[in-house]
Design an enzyme around this catalytic site. Structure first.
Site, PDB file in Angstrom:
ATOM      1  N   GLU A  73      -4.452  -9.142   3.413  1.00 43.21           N
ATOM      2  CA  GLU A  73      -5.110  -8.789   4.673  1.00 43.21           C
ATOM      3  C   GLU A  73      -6.337  -9.656   4.974  1.00 43.21           C
ATOM      4  O   GLU A  73      -6.651  -9.904   6.144  1.00 43.21           O
ATOM      5  CB  GLU A  73      -5.548  -7.320   4.670  1.00 43.21           C
ATOM      6  CG  GLU A  73      -4.424  -6.324   4.897  1.00 43.21           C
ATOM      7  CD  GLU A  73      -3.757  -5.884   3.596  1.00 43.21           C
ATOM      8  OE1 GLU A  73      -3.904  -6.599   2.574  1.00 43.21           O
ATOM      9  OE2 GLU A  73      -3.096  -4.842   3.604  1.00 43.21           O
ATOM     10  N   GLU A  97       0.829  -1.212   0.000  1.00 39.68           N
ATOM     11  CA  GLU A  97       0.000   0.000   0.000  1.00 39.68           C
ATOM     12  C   GLU A  97       0.866   1.265   0.000  1.00 39.68           C
ATOM     13  O   GLU A  97       0.568   2.232  -0.690  1.00 39.68           O
ATOM     14  CB  GLU A  97      -0.951  -0.026   1.204  1.00 39.68           C
ATOM     15  CG  GLU A  97      -1.973  -1.155   1.065  1.00 39.68           C
ATOM     16  CD  GLU A  97      -2.894  -1.284   2.272  1.00 39.68           C
ATOM     17  OE1 GLU A  97      -2.412  -1.783   3.303  1.00 39.68           O
ATOM     18  OE2 GLU A  97      -4.050  -0.870   2.183  1.00 39.68           O
TER      19      GLU A  97
HETATM   20  C1  LIG Z   1      -3.188  -1.676   7.271  1.00 36.31           C
HETATM   21  C2  LIG Z   1      -2.699  -2.892   6.465  1.00 36.31           C
HETATM   22  O1  LIG Z   1      -3.492  -3.018   5.334  1.00 36.31           O
HETATM   23  C3  LIG Z   1      -2.791  -4.103   7.322  1.00 36.31           C
HETATM   24  C4  LIG Z   1      -1.675  -5.024   7.036  1.00 36.31           C
HETATM   25  O2  LIG Z   1      -0.722  -4.746   6.373  1.00 36.31           O
HETATM   26  S1  LIG Z   1      -1.813  -6.532   7.738  1.00 36.31           S
HETATM   27  C5  LIG Z   1      -0.321  -7.357   7.305  1.00 36.31           C
HETATM   28  C6  LIG Z   1      -0.362  -7.871   5.921  1.00 36.31           C
HETATM   29  N1  LIG Z   1       0.808  -8.646   5.667  1.00 36.31           N
HETATM   30  C7  LIG Z   1       0.778  -9.975   5.709  1.00 36.31           C
HETATM   31  O3  LIG Z   1      -0.243 -10.572   5.929  1.00 36.31           O
HETATM   32  C8  LIG Z   1       2.084 -10.668   5.461  1.00 36.31           C
HETATM   33  C9  LIG Z   1       2.387 -11.576   6.600  1.00 36.31           C
HETATM   34  N2  LIG Z   1       3.663 -12.213   6.476  1.00 36.31           N
HETATM   35  C10 LIG Z   1       3.919 -13.203   5.605  1.00 36.31           C
HETATM   36  O4  LIG Z   1       3.121 -13.595   4.796  1.00 36.31           O
HETATM   37  C11 LIG Z   1       5.264 -13.851   5.702  1.00 36.31           C
HETATM   38  O5  LIG Z   1       5.741 -13.650   7.016  1.00 36.31           O
HETATM   39  C12 LIG Z   1       6.323 -13.297   4.718  1.00 36.31           C
HETATM   40  C13 LIG Z   1       5.952 -13.703   3.295  1.00 36.31           C
HETATM   41  C14 LIG Z   1       6.448 -11.794   4.836  1.00 36.31           C
HETATM   42  C15 LIG Z   1       7.712 -13.897   5.085  1.00 36.31           C
HETATM   43  O6  LIG Z   1       7.620 -15.287   5.119  1.00 36.31           O
HETATM   44  P1  LIG Z   1       8.816 -16.197   5.702  1.00 36.31           P
HETATM   45  O7  LIG Z   1      10.092 -15.733   5.127  1.00 36.31           O
HETATM   46  O8  LIG Z   1       8.383 -17.603   5.504  1.00 36.31           O
HETATM   47  O9  LIG Z   1       8.914 -15.863   7.243  1.00 36.31           O
HETATM   48  P2  LIG Z   1       7.843 -16.038   8.406  1.00 36.31           P
HETATM   49  O10 LIG Z   1       8.284 -17.138   9.281  1.00 36.31           O
HETATM   50  O11 LIG Z   1       6.460 -16.053   7.893  1.00 36.31           O
HETATM   51  O12 LIG Z   1       8.034 -14.649   9.160  1.00 36.31           O
HETATM   52  C16 LIG Z   1       9.263 -14.307   9.795  1.00 36.31           C
HETATM   53  C17 LIG Z   1       8.957 -13.603  11.088  1.00 36.31           C
HETATM   54  O13 LIG Z   1       8.372 -12.335  10.779  1.00 36.31           O
HETATM   55  C18 LIG Z   1       7.144 -12.173  11.456  1.00 36.31           C
HETATM   56  N3  LIG Z   1       6.248 -11.408  10.582  1.00 36.31           N
HETATM   57  C19 LIG Z   1       6.012 -11.613   9.274  1.00 36.31           C
HETATM   58  N4  LIG Z   1       5.170 -10.668   8.806  1.00 36.31           N
HETATM   59  C20 LIG Z   1       4.871  -9.866   9.847  1.00 36.31           C
HETATM   60  C21 LIG Z   1       4.051  -8.713   9.999  1.00 36.31           C
HETATM   61  N5  LIG Z   1       3.386  -8.195   8.985  1.00 36.31           N
HETATM   62  N6  LIG Z   1       3.983  -8.172  11.229  1.00 36.31           N
HETATM   63  C22 LIG Z   1       4.659  -8.669  12.268  1.00 36.31           C
HETATM   64  N7  LIG Z   1       5.440  -9.756  12.180  1.00 36.31           N
HETATM   65  C23 LIG Z   1       5.556 -10.345  10.978  1.00 36.31           C
HETATM   66  C24 LIG Z   1       6.643 -13.591  11.683  1.00 36.31           C
HETATM   67  O14 LIG Z   1       5.753 -13.641  12.758  1.00 36.31           O
HETATM   68  C25 LIG Z   1       7.930 -14.322  11.969  1.00 36.31           C
HETATM   69  O15 LIG Z   1       8.274 -14.058  13.302  1.00 36.31           O
HETATM   70  P3  LIG Z   1       9.073 -15.157  14.160  1.00 36.31           P
HETATM   71  O16 LIG Z   1      10.374 -15.352  13.453  1.00 36.31           O
HETATM   72  O17 LIG Z   1       9.194 -14.541  15.495  1.00 36.31           O
HETATM   73  O18 LIG Z   1       8.230 -16.388  14.146  1.00 36.31           O
END
Ligand SMILES: C[C@H](O)CC(=O)SCCNC(=O)CCNC(=O)[C@H](O)C(C)(C)COP(=O)(O)OP(=O)(O)OC[C@H]1O[C@@H](n2cnc3c(N)ncnc32)[C@H](O)[C@@H]1OP(=O)(O)O
Length: 726
Positions: free
Chosen positions: A140, A120
């Protein structure tokens, strides 16, 4: 607005070229915590004010743009500890007015991931440069939310409504190359040129050599209003069908529509308001719990905190090419791990290899795999009838039939033929691992690797440790699980481990109800409506009566005091009704394997009722759907409590994941114990007590559940926490 602790920052460097490079730094994924967002605003304000800055580039440290808003900050927002001073301060004031509306051009240099809030922010930039491997998406909805930083408005304006809906509703990211084709990014460049190209691009925009686009003002990609309305209508129909229990996908469509009908600013305001509401929903809380629990399964106290480094597993042998063995072999070669498949004779070996081939071919047919990749993947599989080639393997996974003496012999042989470091894993779902290893001296390297059928598709891997399994071997298997993209859950050694322990009371409760008068099909309907992929009877038909009886027998043997003994399935078996495979089970199946209710079922139920001497209970013939769900799932909750109390599972969240990934429990209810806690231990215990009086000890609350209920404590809280609360 408050802050969720000092988490992350941005740094700014101004080059001689007049470009300010702002870098987001918040390992591991550069998530947008409040600290990062405020620092971003500060850096940005400085860049705007400084006369030596002509243009701005935003990027992320360590090859990752941003994984989105900091999901761990939701807790604070939900609990009211952190408040936005004005709703929309970030989305409208910072991202839209300050950044997109800036008088200096802003270019995003994107590598690794640009997800959720990360994408975004990038979409609010005036251009986007990316590497080909970057993942870009708005996932999301997977968290029970909608995009909250303008994504619902900007994505359709960059890629068109249909594609934007698909990406949001399915939480499906696209790769850099595809994003370029869609118009989401403006150029694809190699990693080492990313920032320099972005800098030049930004200067080109500043000097009017390239166009200056504010995404929110674009209209060229959005379909004409009438067509847009049709697309939205179709999306609503599909969404209601696919996710009937969920509100937030429909809210997402409404918010997108608002922007298209009333303009992007109205859309942004609606997005802010709806995002705030959804943040407090049970669905969001459940799905965020699942997000962190899934990542938490690989944190095992006393195992993963010892500083052990996983050893590299270069070659694996799979014993047995049946349904499970061939599925496991498929999962391994799909992740580029070479496999030796061993069988007892040529015929079985060929059948095993053919199964693996068929698994891969089905991917080719679905367009998920090229013919070339098919050949390459299959070349990683080698068949054998002897142990000769076992000298250099790092792990064996035994997946032969469930026969104790056979397995004991195999493990004794393995000890002879495999190198001393080799991990000896068994895919048994019922037999005690100590028994399997009884004829060896290798107990420290014996471990359970329990896959779920079909093994190359189901996402869960139960890693079963005995008292003697070494932490190194567990760490190694956790790493293999990650490589083959499974979510591992580490559990202790017992009959049925975690998932089957929970599955058993699930089907038993359903059978108990049927014997006492509840309709089979009403049960399946109520359970499906609750969110399971299918009801218990449809499931028994699918796995087959043979498997159901075999595993059921183990339970009756091991936990007789709480087993409901029914003759219903054995009576049906006698008539060769064995489930879907024989076209007849609890349902009748047509040529296309479509299930329909079968009136003949009545006679079997009546016979089973007669044998066990139970009466139809009029109350049970007219249960509400809610009652059915509770009578089927509270025994599962009860068993999950036992699994936890016995230390078979390390933490409640692991059972939540096991229930979601192994049983199909709806993730938007947060998993079995998270859901139970939303209803309260007192309520669950009182209902179980009531049914125990009426229908016997099958329902009797376990000591753990009763103790928690007596204190009004949650079922998920660790033991120490419950003590200190008192
Ligand atoms: C206002 C907005 O519209 C609202 C938002 O943005 S909501 C958030 C949207 N983003 C997401 O849903 C993405 C979520 N993350 C992912 O899909 C995956 O973590 C990724 C593709 C970025 C990376 O994947 P990968 O390399 O396999 O690592 P993964 O084990 O998942 O994550 C690594 C660490 O980062 C953390 N992390 C990943 N994304 C995070 C996030 N958005 N916020 C906080 N922590 C996050 C995980 O909890 C994990 O923590 P840990 O090591 O303590 O367990």
């Amino acid at each position: 607005m408050g802050s969720s602790g000092n988490k992350g920052r941005t740094v700014m460097e101004v080059g001689a070229d007049g470009v300010a490079l702002i870098t987001i730094i918040n390992p591991p994924v550069n998530s947008l915590s409040f600290d990062v967002l405020f620092s971003l605003k500060d850096s940005f304000d400085q860049a705007i004010q400084r006369d030596d800055v002509k243009a701005i580039v935003i990027t992320g440290a360590n090859g990752k743009f941003s994984g989105g808003f900091d999901i761990s900050a939701f807790d604070g927002l939900q609990g009211g500890q952190v408040k936005e001073s004005t709703p929309g301060y970030i989305s409208i004031d910072i991202i839209t007015n300050t950044m997109e509306g800036a008088r200096k051009p802003l270019v995003a240099a994107i590598d690794g991931v640009a997800l959720g809030g990360g994408l975004e922010v990038a979409m609010a930039c005036h251009a986007r440069i990316s590497t080909s491997t970057t993942q870009l998406g708005l996932p999301e909805l997977q968290l029970g939310l909608i995009p909250g930083f303008g994504g619902t408005q900007r994505l359709p304006r960059l890629v068109g409504l249909s594609k934007a809906l698909e990406m949001m509703l399915m939480s499906k990211p696209v790769k850099g190359e595809d994003a370029h084709g869609l118009g989401l990014v403006d150029a694809i460049v190699p990693k080492d040129e990313l920032v320099s190209v972005a800098r030049r691009w930004a200067l080109d925009v500043a000097e009017r050599r390239r166009p200056w686009f504010a995404t929110l003002l674009r209209t060229d990609k959005i379909e004409p209003l009438a067509e847009a309305r049709e697309i939205l209508k179709f999306a609503r129909v599909q969404t209601r069908k696919q996710a009937p229990n969920l509100m937030h996908p429909l809210v997402c469509i409404d918010v997108i529509e608002e922007g298209i009908v009333s303009g992007p600013h109205a859309g942004l305001v609606k997005e802010v308001n709806e995002f705030q509401k959804l943040l407090h929903s049970d669905t969001c809380k459940s799905l965020v719990h699942i997000f962190f629990s899934q990542r938490g399964t690989t944190k095992v106290p006393g195992v993963t905190n010892l500083g052990l480094v996983p050893r590299k597993i270069n070659k694996v042998a799979v014993l047995g090419g049946g349904l499970m063995g061939s599925g496991i072999a498929t999962a391994l070669i799909l992740s580029n791990i070479p496999v030796i498949l061993k069988e007892v004779n040529e015929k079985f070996l060929q059948a095993g290899i053919d199964r693996v081939k068929a698994n891969l071919q089905s991917r080719v047919k679905k367009g998920k795999m090229s013919q070339e990749k098919f050949e390459k993947t299959l070349s990683l599989l080698q068949g054998t009838l002897t142990y000769d080639s076992f000298r250099d393997i790092d792990m064996v996974i035994e997946a032969v039939i469930e026969n104790i003496s056979l397995k004991q012999q195999i493990f004794a042989d393995l000890e002879k033929y495999c190198p001393p470091h080799c991990i000896l894993a068994s895919n048994t779902s019922t037999i005690d691992l100590n028994l399997i290893g009884e004829k060896t001296r290798s107990h420290d390297r014996i471990i359970g690797a329990h896959f779920f059928s079909p093994a190359h598709i189901m996402p869960l891997l139960e890693i079963v440790r005995t008292q003697k399994t070494s932490p190194q071997v567990i760490v190694d298997l956790l790493d293999v699980g990650k490589r083959i993209r499974k979510t591992p859950v580490v559990v202790g050694n017992c009959t049925g481990f975690a998932v089957n322990r929970m599955f058993f009371p699930y089907s038993q409760a359903a059978i108990l109800l049927v014997e006492r008068g509840t309709d089979v099909y009403q049960i399946d309907r109520a359970i499906t409506k609750f969110g399971m992929p299918m009801g218990p009877f449809r499931m028994i038909d699918l796995v087959g009566f043979g498997v159901a009886v075999a595993t059921g027998g183990q339970f009756v043997l091991n936990f007789p005091e709480r087993s409901h003994k029914s003759m219903l399935i054995p009576i049906m078996q006698e008539d060769n009704r064995l489930g879907e495979a024989t076209r007849k089970g609890f349902y009748a199946y047509d040529n296309k394997r479509k299930a329909s209710p079968d009136p003949e079922l009545r006679k079997y139920i009546e016979k089973a009722r007669e044998i066990s001497g139970v009466q139809v209970d009029p109350k049970l013939t007219k249960l509400s759907d809610k009652d059915i769900v509770e009578m089927v799932f509270f025994p599962v909750v009860n068993e999950a409590c036992r699994v936890l109390a016995e230390g078979i599972a390390v933490k409640a969240a692991d059972l939540d994941i096991a229930s979601v990934m192994g049983m199909g429990f709806p993730p938007y209810r947060g998993g079995i114990l998270f859901w139970a806690d939303s209803l309260g231990s007192k309520y669950i215990c009182s209902r179980l007590e009531e049914w125990t009086k009426l229908y016997g000890d099958f329902f009797k609350p376990s000591a753990y559940l009763a103790a928690r209920a007596a204190k009004g404590a949650s079922l998920s809280a660790p033991v120490e926490q419950v003590k200190s609360r008192l």
